[in-house]
Design a protein around this motif. Structure first.
Motif, short mmCIF file in Angstrom:
data_model
loop_
_atom_site.label_atom_id
_atom_site.label_comp_id
_atom_site.label_asym_id
_atom_site.label_seq_id
_atom_site.Cartn_x
_atom_site.Cartn_y
_atom_site.Cartn_z
N MET A 1 114.33 33.68 71.09
CA MET A 1 114.05 33.49 72.50
C MET A 1 114.16 34.84 73.20
N LYS A 2 113.16 35.15 74.03
CA LYS A 2 113.16 36.40 74.78
C LYS A 2 113.89 36.20 76.10
N GLU A 3 114.43 37.31 76.64
CA GLU A 3 115.27 37.23 77.83
C GLU A 3 115.07 38.44 78.73
N ARG A 4 115.12 38.20 80.04
CA ARG A 4 115.13 39.29 81.02
C ARG A 4 116.02 38.85 82.18
N ILE A 5 116.68 39.80 82.80
CA ILE A 5 117.62 39.50 83.88
C ILE A 5 117.12 40.11 85.19
N PHE A 6 117.10 39.30 86.24
CA PHE A 6 116.81 39.74 87.60
C PHE A 6 118.06 39.47 88.43
N ILE A 10 119.11 34.87 84.91
CA ILE A 10 118.69 35.13 83.53
C ILE A 10 117.46 34.26 83.26
N ILE A 11 116.38 34.90 82.81
CA ILE A 11 115.16 34.17 82.50
C ILE A 11 114.93 34.28 81.00
N LYS A 12 114.84 33.13 80.34
CA LYS A 12 114.58 33.08 78.90
C LYS A 12 113.31 32.29 78.67
N HIS A 13 112.60 32.66 77.62
CA HIS A 13 111.41 31.88 77.30
C HIS A 13 111.14 31.87 75.80
N ARG A 14 110.44 30.82 75.42
CA ARG A 14 110.00 30.62 74.05
C ARG A 14 108.71 29.82 74.14
N LYS A 15 108.16 29.48 73.03
CA LYS A 15 106.95 28.66 73.01
C LYS A 15 107.23 27.34 73.73
N SER A 16 106.45 27.02 74.72
CA SER A 16 106.50 25.76 75.46
C SER A 16 107.72 25.56 76.36
N GLU A 52 102.56 33.66 77.74
CA GLU A 52 103.07 33.77 76.37
C GLU A 52 103.55 32.41 75.85
N SER A 53 104.07 31.59 76.75
CA SER A 53 104.65 30.31 76.36
C SER A 53 103.62 29.20 76.19
N TRP A 54 102.53 29.26 76.95
CA TRP A 54 101.50 28.21 76.89
C TRP A 54 100.11 28.84 76.90
N ASN A 55 99.14 28.11 76.42
CA ASN A 55 97.74 28.52 76.51
C ASN A 55 97.15 28.03 77.83
N ASN A 56 96.22 28.80 78.37
CA ASN A 56 95.44 28.39 79.54
C ASN A 56 96.29 28.01 80.75
N VAL A 57 97.26 28.83 81.10
CA VAL A 57 98.05 28.58 82.30
C VAL A 57 97.18 28.88 83.52
N THR A 58 97.07 27.88 84.40
CA THR A 58 96.25 28.01 85.60
C THR A 58 97.08 27.60 86.80
N TYR A 103 117.50 25.58 85.24
CA TYR A 103 116.18 24.95 85.33
C TYR A 103 115.44 25.17 84.03
N LYS A 104 114.66 24.17 83.64
CA LYS A 104 113.79 24.29 82.46
C LYS A 104 112.38 23.88 82.88
N PHE A 105 111.43 24.80 82.71
CA PHE A 105 110.04 24.54 83.09
C PHE A 105 109.23 23.99 81.94
N ASN A 106 108.32 23.08 82.27
CA ASN A 106 107.24 22.73 81.36
C ASN A 106 105.96 23.37 81.93
N LYS A 107 104.85 23.21 81.24
CA LYS A 107 103.61 23.86 81.66
C LYS A 107 103.15 23.40 83.05
N ALA A 108 103.17 22.12 83.30
CA ALA A 108 102.69 21.59 84.59
C ALA A 108 103.51 22.15 85.75
N LYS A 109 104.82 22.22 85.60
CA LYS A 109 105.68 22.69 86.68
C LYS A 109 105.56 24.20 86.87
N ILE A 110 105.40 24.96 85.78
CA ILE A 110 105.27 26.41 85.94
C ILE A 110 103.96 26.76 86.63
N GLN A 111 102.91 25.97 86.41
CA GLN A 111 101.63 26.24 87.06
C GLN A 111 101.74 26.09 88.58
#
Length: 123
Positions: A1-6, A10-16, A52-58, A103-111
């Motif tokens: 899992m990748k991570e960056r801090i603002f 702390i923001i972490k992400h992985r596939k989906s 990076e986490s999802w395809n076709n983010v709109t 918080y945990k995002f899915n594709k619909a909510k991140i869009q």
């Protein structure tokens, strides 16, 4: 899992999945403030990792409860979390007070989140 801090966020992400976290402790209602430049950088980073986490983010307007990021249900903690965008920042109420997860995002909510971030920074 990748991570960056603002700041303290702390923001972490992985596939989906994209996670907002804070260090371990008793946290529930958190406000994260950024400078205007940091908020634009944050927005750009969220868009980058979403792709990076999802395809076709709109980015799209939230038109249903499934796409509205303001509230989400965390199955693991059997509780709700809440997120809102404030002036150059975020307000997050985590689903459970003894973990670092806010918080945990899915594709619909991140869009819809990206759509509203763009509106806030004037894109």
């Amino acid at each position: 899992m990748k991570e960056r801090i603002f700041g303290d966020l702390i923001i972490k992400h992985r596939k989906s999945a994209i996670f907002f976290e804070i260090g371990e402790g008793e946290y529930y209602d958190c406000i994260f403030r950024f400078t205007e430049h940091e908020f634009k950088e944050f927005t750009s980073y969220i868009e980058e990792i979403a792709n990076e986490s999802w395809n076709n983010v709109t980015p799209k307007v939230a038109d249903s409860m499934g796409t509205d990021y303001s509230e989400y249900y965390d199955k693991e903690f059997d509780n709700n979390g809440y997120l809102s965008i404030i002036e150059n920042g975020l307000r997050i109420e985590g689903p459970y007070t003894t973990t670092g997860r806010l918080y945990k995002f899915n594709k619909a909510k991140i869009q819809s989140f990206i759509f509203d971030l763009r509106k806030k920074i004037g894109c």
